[in-house]
Design a protein around this motif. Structure first.
Motif, PDB file in Angstrom:
ATOM      1  N   HIS A 103      17.404  91.573  77.821  1.00 31.59           N
ATOM      2  CA  HIS A 103      17.026  90.391  78.740  1.00 31.59           C
ATOM      3  C   HIS A 103      17.866  89.038  78.219  1.00 31.59           C
ATOM      4  CE1 HIS A 103      13.572  89.536  76.164  1.00 31.59           C
ATOM      5  NE2 HIS A 103      13.886  88.421  76.492  1.00 31.59           N
ATOM      6  N   ILE A 104      18.026  88.207  79.203  1.00 34.60           N
ATOM      7  CA  ILE A 104      18.412  87.012  78.624  1.00 34.60           C
ATOM      8  C   ILE A 104      17.474  85.700  78.567  1.00 34.60           C
ATOM      9  CG2 ILE A 104      20.182  85.361  78.992  1.00 34.60           C
ATOM     10  CD1 ILE A 104      21.761  87.460  80.659  1.00 34.60           C
ATOM     11  N   GLU A 105      17.370  85.379  77.490  1.00 38.95           N
ATOM     12  CA  GLU A 105      16.374  83.970  77.571  1.00 38.95           C
ATOM     13  C   GLU A 105      17.477  82.567  77.636  1.00 38.95           C
ATOM     14  OE1 GLU A 105      14.017  84.243  73.826  1.00 38.95           O
ATOM     15  OE2 GLU A 105      13.325  86.337  74.670  1.00 38.95           O
ATOM     16  N   MET A 106      17.036  81.455  77.754  1.00 35.51           N
ATOM     17  CA  MET A 106      18.025  80.245  77.984  1.00 35.51           C
ATOM     18  C   MET A 106      17.164  78.895  77.809  1.00 35.51           C
ATOM     19  SD  MET A 106      18.047  80.384  82.464  1.00 35.51           S
ATOM     20  CE  MET A 106      18.272  82.211  82.127  1.00 35.51           C
ATOM     21  N   GLY A 107      17.817  77.991  77.338  1.00 39.13           N
ATOM     22  CA  GLY A 107      17.444  76.504  77.097  1.00 39.13           C
ATOM     23  C   GLY A 107      18.346  75.638  76.776  1.00 39.13           C
ATOM     24  N   GLY A 108      18.026  74.366  76.935  1.00 34.48           N
ATOM     25  CA  GLY A 108      19.024  73.275  76.805  1.00 34.48           C
ATOM     26  C   GLY A 108      18.135  72.190  77.567  1.00 34.48           C
ATOM     27  N   GLY A 109      18.987  71.234  77.640  1.00 41.21           N
ATOM     28  CA  GLY A 109      18.456  69.829  78.482  1.00 41.21           C
ATOM     29  C   GLY A 109      17.778  68.786  77.686  1.00 41.21           C
ATOM     30  N   ARG A 110      17.454  67.730  78.376  1.00 46.36           N
ATOM     31  CA  ARG A 110      16.821  66.579  77.781  1.00 46.36           C
ATOM     32  C   ARG A 110      15.377  66.784  77.196  1.00 46.36           C
ATOM     33  NH1 ARG A 110      19.858  61.972  78.878  1.00 46.36           N
ATOM     34  NH2 ARG A 110      18.214  60.756  78.266  1.00 46.36           N
ATOM     35  N   GLN A 111      15.078  67.697  76.083  1.00 44.38           N
ATOM     36  CA  GLN A 111      13.789  67.680  75.572  1.00 44.38           C
ATOM     37  C   GLN A 111      13.595  66.741  74.314  1.00 44.38           C
ATOM     38  OE1 GLN A 111      13.136  71.810  74.747  1.00 44.38           O
ATOM     39  NE2 GLN A 111      13.886  72.534  76.629  1.00 44.38           N
ATOM     40  N   MET A 112      12.523  66.602  73.963  1.00 43.78           N
ATOM     41  CA  MET A 112      12.317  65.729  72.689  1.00 43.78           C
ATOM     42  C   MET A 112      13.424  65.701  71.760  1.00 43.78           C
ATOM     43  SD  MET A 112      10.627  63.303  71.352  1.00 43.78           S
ATOM     44  CE  MET A 112       8.915  63.287  72.370  1.00 43.78           C
ATOM     45  N   PRO A 113      14.065  64.794  71.557  1.00 41.82           N
ATOM     46  CA  PRO A 113      15.140  64.589  70.770  1.00 41.82           C
ATOM     47  C   PRO A 113      14.747  64.797  69.166  1.00 41.82           C
ATOM     48  CG  PRO A 113      14.859  62.328  71.391  1.00 41.82           C
ATOM     49  CD  PRO A 113      13.860  63.487  72.118  1.00 41.82           C
ATOM     50  N   GLU A 114      15.755  65.368  68.393  1.00 36.55           N
ATOM     51  CA  GLU A 114      15.438  65.736  66.866  1.00 36.55           C
ATOM     52  C   GLU A 114      16.876  65.552  66.211  1.00 36.55           C
ATOM     53  OE1 GLU A 114      14.316  69.639  66.673  1.00 36.55           O
ATOM     54  OE2 GLU A 114      12.112  69.290  67.286  1.00 36.55           O
ATOM     55  N   VAL A 115      17.021  65.447  65.001  1.00 34.96           N
ATOM     56  CA  VAL A 115      18.125  65.209  64.452  1.00 34.96           C
ATOM     57  C   VAL A 115      19.309  66.056  65.026  1.00 34.96           C
ATOM     58  CG1 VAL A 115      19.302  64.957  61.990  1.00 34.96           C
ATOM     59  CG2 VAL A 115      17.168  64.255  62.457  1.00 34.96           C
ATOM     60  N   LYS A 116      18.810  67.553  64.775  1.00 37.86           N
ATOM     61  CA  LYS A 116      19.832  68.544  65.084  1.00 37.86           C
ATOM     62  C   LYS A 116      20.536  68.359  66.561  1.00 37.86           C
ATOM     63  CE  LYS A 116      16.593  71.969  66.517  1.00 37.86           C
ATOM     64  NZ  LYS A 116      15.855  73.419  66.431  1.00 37.86           N
ATOM     65  N   SER A 117      19.886  67.565  67.273  1.00 37.90           N
ATOM     66  CA  SER A 117      20.236  67.436  68.788  1.00 37.90           C
ATOM     67  C   SER A 117      21.485  66.518  69.084  1.00 37.90           C
ATOM     68  CB  SER A 117      19.047  66.688  69.553  1.00 37.90           C
ATOM     69  OG  SER A 117      17.856  67.252  69.370  1.00 37.90           O
TER      70      SER A 117
END
Length: 593
Positions: free
Chosen positions: A403-417
């Motif tokens: 199965h495929i999971e997904m993510g991204g977009g304007r979530q709470m910013p962190e250093v790695k963002s």
């Protein structure tokens, strides 16, 4: 949560449960609600999520702005407080010369991995229970999906799972009214859905153990515990105190409002409310203690605070210490054949599996310069892709699926963002850099695969003949080798992800399966080292998690899973534990145990 010291334990319990995660927590709750006196033993420290969860802390309030470190690989705010792939003083080894090093994740806290997991709650399907009958590989389960379906319903209603019934083959529907409404897809997920539609890849609502609405505390307890008024009262009060998610922070932090499922917020509080559960934390179990009659009499553990040895006794012992830890305890326990306890089949430690994992992401221009909005959502994915080619394996060149999971977009910013600014905006600084950050932030999107691994003879764990931990207990040594099925599956994942990302307007660079497949143990879905079966000569337990060799010894974690479908195992571990405890209590009443 209230915990006990060695001096306050009872001389004898009905049941000892080793481990406090999904299987152990469920076992303790079901037994305690039925009047059974239970002692729970947990190797990690006490943990109180309502008090300890930093739900509203922003990244700049954490060391290194909350970024990952070697001892906190999922970031500073991960709910795992004393565990990880490496635990000081508790090593494990990998056999030199094997193909890959296995990473062994241990939680070492009350509630185990249920404090950390992604809450993805997918039912195993009809094909998952009979894999050998379909393609000749692996082994069949000693039960069918029809046997498990009612228990899936009960677990989903108890813990609260959002999702939809999509009627997709081998992705079973829940009974009407069981699932809660899912949250709406976010921008990236909508773009993925549009791209998937053109490719024939179904992007549908995810199933996750998060409350999207208040629980029906007036009616559900009667459905779940129809003949137990006391349980109805306790569960009703507990459900009433759980709040619906308000879409604010990542679930991996834990949840002080008890909207998501954790053993520490959903299973242990009602169990403790019965007065029938005692808990000892910081207690490292060395072995199961056996009597002259061949039955388990209790467990031998080490108090990690005082470093003293202790023995506690019970009529029944349940090991739910996590897949590999349960097998380690069995291998370190004394038996007549000296091969480890409950191991007449020789299967303890064998058939180790983890999910096949790989990932791929890209910059999506359509997601640039989006207006600020709350995209944290339910603290995890809102949509996913079930395995859609379940009837096409003859054409694919590998068995099973993912199965495929997904993510991204304007979530709470962190250093790695903002690491990508090195490539999108090289040499830029000052006001222009801020403008570039606002433009590009949230324009990254990625896919991750979670695929089925077929058990093979080269993947197993055993006791290391030379190495012990700080408590003097022999540690596990791992052996690992991926088969061609897993490598080809990872290759298919990469190609599929690339097509989806390009359909979203991005530019993807897929890798080969051998290069892209993630390390064994990295997905933290290991199962199978004490599998159940229809015959004692080929398995460690029966379908009710009772060991063939020791009638009053049960295993109720991922160790008993005969196969590792592409679904996350937690929901099935919970359902198996509930089903097995109901059977256990009937056997105790009949005097068979």
């Amino acid at each position: 949560m209230p915990v006990l010291t060695e001096r306050k334990t009872q001389p004898q319990y009905d049941v000892i449960v080793v481990g406090s995660g999904a299987g152990g927590g469920m076992a303790a709750m079901i037994l305690a609600l039925s009047g059974v006196k239970v002692l729970m033993i947990e190797a990690g420290r006490n943990y109180e999520p309502v008090k300890e969860t930093p739900m509203f802390n922003t990244p700049e309030m954490a060391p290194l702005r909350g970024t990952a470190t070697p001892d906190r690989p999922f970031g500073f705010y991960d709910a795992t407080v004393n565990g990880g792939w490496q635990v000081p003083g508790e090593p494990y080894t990998n056999k030199q010369g094997t193909e890959g090093d296995f990473w062994w994740w241990r939680a070492r806290m009350l509630g185990g991995r249920t404090n950390h997991w992604g809450r993805i709650s997918l039912r195993f399907g009809e094909f998952d229970f009979k894999p050998k009958s379909r393609d000749g590989l692996g082994v069949d389960w000693p039960m069918s999906y029809e046997d498990m379906a009612p228990w899936y319903d009960r677990v989903e209603q108890l813990i609260g799972v959002y999702g939809e019934n999509d009627g997709i083959a081998n992705a079973p529907n829940s009974s009407p009214g069981v699932l809660m409404p899912p949250p709406k897809p976010r921008v990236g997920e909508l773009l993925a859905k549009k791209a998937g539609r053109k490719l024939g890849v179904p992007v549908v609502a995810a199933h996750r153990a998060v409350l999207s609405q208040p629980m029906d505390w007036k009616n559900l307890p009667k459905v779940l515990f129809p003949n137990n008024p006391k349980a109805q009262e306790i569960i009703g009060k507990d459900m009433m105190s759980r709040a619906a998610c308000f879409w604010a922070t990542n679930c991996i932090r834990g949840c002080s409002i008890r909207a998501n499922f954790q053993s520490t917020t959903v299973l242990l509080p009602p169990a403790l409310a019965t007065g029938n559960l005692d808990i000892i934390t910081d207690a490292m179990v060395r072995e199961v203690v056996m009597g002259a009659d061949g039955k388990a009499t209790g467990v031998h553990y080490i108090d990690k605070v005082t470093r003293r040895d202790a023995v506690v006794k019970a009529r029944v012992v349940i090991l739910a210490a996590s897949t590999c830890e349960t097998s380690r305890i069995l291998l370190n326990s004394k038996s007549r054949d000296k091969a480890g306890l409950a191991n007449s089949s020789g299967q303890v430690g064998r058939n180790l599996m983890d999910s096949v994992g790989t990932r791929l992401g890209a910059h999506i221009p359509a997601m640039e310069d989006l207006p600020p909005m709350n995209e944290d959502g339910a603290g995890g994915l809102h949509t996913y892709v079930p395995w859609w080619l379940v009837h096409e394996h003859a054409k694919l060149g590998f068995a099973r699926g993912y199965h495929i999971e997904m993510g991204g977009g304007r979530q709470m910013p962190e250093v790695k963002s903002f690491g990508y600014l090195d490539s999108t905006s090289p040499g830029v600084y000052g006001r222009k850099l801020k403008e570039e950050a606002r433009r590009y932030y949230g324009a990254q999107f990625g896919f991750s695969g979670r695929g089925e691994m077929i058990p093979n003879k080269d993947c197993y764990c055993e006791l290391d003949p030379k190495v012990v931990d700080q408590w003097g207990i022999p540690v596990l040594r791992f052996h690992w080798k991926w088969s061609d099925h897993e490598i080809k599956q990872a290759e298919h994942m990469q190609q599929t992800f690339a097509e989806l990302l390009e359909g979203m307007g991005g530019k993807a660079k897929p890798q080969s399966g051998a290069d892209a497949i993630q390390r064994p143990g990295e997905i933290i879905h290991e199962v199978g080292t004490a599998r159940m079966g229809a015959k004692g000569a080929e398995s460690v337990t029966n379908q009710y998690c009772q060991t063939w060799d020791v009638k009053n010894l049960f295993l109720m974690d991922g160790a008993v899973l005969p196969s590792n479908p592409d679904k996350n195992p937690t929901l099935t571990i919970l359902a198996l534990a509930w089903r097995s405890c109901e059977w256990l209590m009937e056997e105790m009443k009949r005097g068979n145990i």
